[in-house]
Design a protein around this motif. Structure first.
Motif, PDB file in Angstrom:
ATOM      1  N   ASN A  60      24.251  42.362  33.883  1.00 35.08           N
ATOM      2  CA  ASN A  60      24.840  42.330  35.696  1.00 35.08           C
ATOM      3  C   ASN A  60      26.208  41.342  35.685  1.00 35.08           C
ATOM      4  OD1 ASN A  60      22.360  43.295  36.779  1.00 35.08           O
ATOM      5  ND2 ASN A  60      21.414  41.578  35.798  1.00 35.08           N
ATOM      6  N   TYR A  61      27.015  41.227  34.593  1.00 33.57           N
ATOM      7  CA  TYR A  61      28.238  41.107  34.939  1.00 33.57           C
ATOM      8  C   TYR A  61      28.967  41.971  35.540  1.00 33.57           C
ATOM      9  CZ  TYR A  61      32.666  38.780  33.719  1.00 33.57           C
ATOM     10  OH  TYR A  61      34.130  38.104  33.500  1.00 33.57           O
ATOM     11  N   GLU A  62      29.818  41.745  36.736  1.00 32.83           N
ATOM     12  CA  GLU A  62      30.550  42.615  36.986  1.00 32.83           C
ATOM     13  C   GLU A  62      32.529  42.307  36.926  1.00 32.83           C
ATOM     14  OE1 GLU A  62      32.205  43.604  41.663  1.00 32.83           O
ATOM     15  OE2 GLU A  62      29.846  43.645  40.989  1.00 32.83           O
ATOM     16  N   PHE A  63      32.595  42.812  35.953  1.00 37.83           N
ATOM     17  CA  PHE A  63      34.544  43.099  35.603  1.00 37.83           C
ATOM     18  C   PHE A  63      35.454  43.225  36.742  1.00 37.83           C
ATOM     19  CE2 PHE A  63      38.628  44.406  33.276  1.00 37.83           C
ATOM     20  CZ  PHE A  63      38.205  42.955  32.680  1.00 37.83           C
ATOM     21  N   ARG A  64      35.850  41.809  37.041  1.00 38.66           N
ATOM     22  CA  ARG A  64      37.316  42.425  37.506  1.00 38.66           C
ATOM     23  C   ARG A  64      38.739  41.550  37.073  1.00 38.66           C
ATOM     24  NH1 ARG A  64      33.884  39.924  42.683  1.00 38.66           N
ATOM     25  NH2 ARG A  64      34.525  38.316  41.654  1.00 38.66           N
ATOM     26  N   ARG A  65      39.723  41.749  37.177  1.00 37.53           N
ATOM     27  CA  ARG A  65      40.703  41.362  36.483  1.00 37.53           C
ATOM     28  C   ARG A  65      42.429  40.886  37.995  1.00 37.53           C
ATOM     29  NH1 ARG A  65      41.670  46.675  34.888  1.00 37.53           N
ATOM     30  NH2 ARG A  65      42.787  47.720  36.405  1.00 37.53           N
ATOM     31  N   THR A  66      42.229  40.248  37.304  1.00 38.79           N
ATOM     32  CA  THR A  66      43.794  39.315  38.236  1.00 38.79           C
ATOM     33  C   THR A  66      45.021  39.409  37.065  1.00 38.79           C
ATOM     34  OG1 THR A  66      43.465  36.682  37.286  1.00 38.79           O
ATOM     35  CG2 THR A  66      42.325  37.568  38.918  1.00 38.79           C
ATOM     36  N   LEU A  67      45.824  39.750  37.684  1.00 38.54           N
ATOM     37  CA  LEU A  67      47.218  40.382  37.225  1.00 38.54           C
ATOM     38  C   LEU A  67      48.222  38.692  36.930  1.00 38.54           C
ATOM     39  CD1 LEU A  67      47.701  43.452  37.317  1.00 38.54           C
ATOM     40  CD2 LEU A  67      46.832  42.421  35.670  1.00 38.54           C
ATOM     41  N   PRO A 101      35.413  34.277  35.240  1.00 36.80           N
ATOM     42  CA  PRO A 101      35.556  34.337  33.664  1.00 36.80           C
ATOM     43  C   PRO A 101      34.448  35.022  33.174  1.00 36.80           C
ATOM     44  CG  PRO A 101      36.000  32.022  34.446  1.00 36.80           C
ATOM     45  CD  PRO A 101      35.066  33.122  36.033  1.00 36.80           C
ATOM     46  N   MET A 102      34.896  35.576  31.728  1.00 34.80           N
ATOM     47  CA  MET A 102      33.736  36.518  31.125  1.00 34.80           C
ATOM     48  C   MET A 102      32.706  35.830  30.423  1.00 34.80           C
ATOM     49  SD  MET A 102      34.827  39.819  28.739  1.00 34.80           S
ATOM     50  CE  MET A 102      35.203  41.096  29.881  1.00 34.80           C
ATOM     51  N   LEU A 103      31.320  36.253  30.425  1.00 34.07           N
ATOM     52  CA  LEU A 103      30.877  35.539  30.232  1.00 34.07           C
ATOM     53  C   LEU A 103      29.794  36.337  28.862  1.00 34.07           C
ATOM     54  CD1 LEU A 103      28.214  34.506  33.308  1.00 34.07           C
ATOM     55  CD2 LEU A 103      29.886  32.853  31.823  1.00 34.07           C
ATOM     56  N   LEU A 104      29.973  36.194  27.732  1.00 36.67           N
ATOM     57  CA  LEU A 104      29.041  36.852  26.413  1.00 36.67           C
ATOM     58  C   LEU A 104      28.111  36.599  25.532  1.00 36.67           C
ATOM     59  CD1 LEU A 104      32.866  36.871  25.119  1.00 36.67           C
ATOM     60  CD2 LEU A 104      31.709  38.779  26.050  1.00 36.67           C
ATOM     61  N   LYS A 105      27.949  37.548  25.106  1.00 29.65           N
ATOM     62  CA  LYS A 105      26.021  37.108  24.184  1.00 29.65           C
ATOM     63  C   LYS A 105      26.594  37.963  23.099  1.00 29.65           C
ATOM     64  CE  LYS A 105      23.000  40.381  25.375  1.00 29.65           C
ATOM     65  NZ  LYS A 105      22.501  41.265  25.181  1.00 29.65           N
ATOM     66  N   ILE A 106      26.175  36.402  22.303  1.00 24.64           N
ATOM     67  CA  ILE A 106      26.590  36.154  21.093  1.00 24.64           C
ATOM     68  C   ILE A 106      25.378  36.601  20.213  1.00 24.64           C
ATOM     69  CG2 ILE A 106      28.232  35.329  19.490  1.00 24.64           C
ATOM     70  CD1 ILE A 106      29.632  34.066  21.545  1.00 24.64           C
ATOM     71  N   SER A 107      25.453  37.464  19.261  1.00 28.07           N
ATOM     72  CA  SER A 107      24.201  37.816  18.114  1.00 28.07           C
ATOM     73  C   SER A 107      25.077  38.291  17.000  1.00 28.07           C
ATOM     74  CB  SER A 107      23.089  39.108  18.991  1.00 28.07           C
ATOM     75  OG  SER A 107      24.217  39.853  18.891  1.00 28.07           O
TER      76      SER A 107
END
Length: 94
Positions: A69-76, A85-91
């Motif tokens: 459910n992370y919605e990616f948007r970007r700023t330039l 900020p991007m939330l990452l799952k690390i496995s």
């Protein structure tokens, strides 16, 4: 050079606002933490290689994926950044 009062007014003080006025920025190459040319930092190349080796090890052994459910948007800006900020799952791989 980083503490030269001819280049930096009040060089010993922490003043990040000195970089916000585009008309009053210092000349290029007046802030060189690693320097350039023949007399550059002898650890510069080592630091860059070490970063690449560590990153390669992380990418080899770990899997990075965005959380659900992370919605990616970007700023330039100078570089493109995710917002929020991007939330990452690390496995671990395999």
């Amino acid at each position: 050079m980083q503490r030269n009062p001819d280049i930096w007014p009040d060089p010993e003080s922490f003043n990040p606002e000195r970089f916000t006025d585009p008309d009053n920025l210092p000349k290029p190459y007046t802030f060189l933490p690693f320097s350039l040319g023949r007399r550059n930092c002898i650890g510069n190349k080592f630091a860059q290689i070490a970063m690449r080796v560590i990153l390669a090890g992380l990418l080899r052994d770990l899997k990075f994926s965005p959380v659900e459910n992370y919605e990616f948007r970007r700023t330039l800006r100078i570089t493109m950044r995710p917002k929020p900020p991007m939330l990452l799952k690390i496995s671990k791989v395999g």
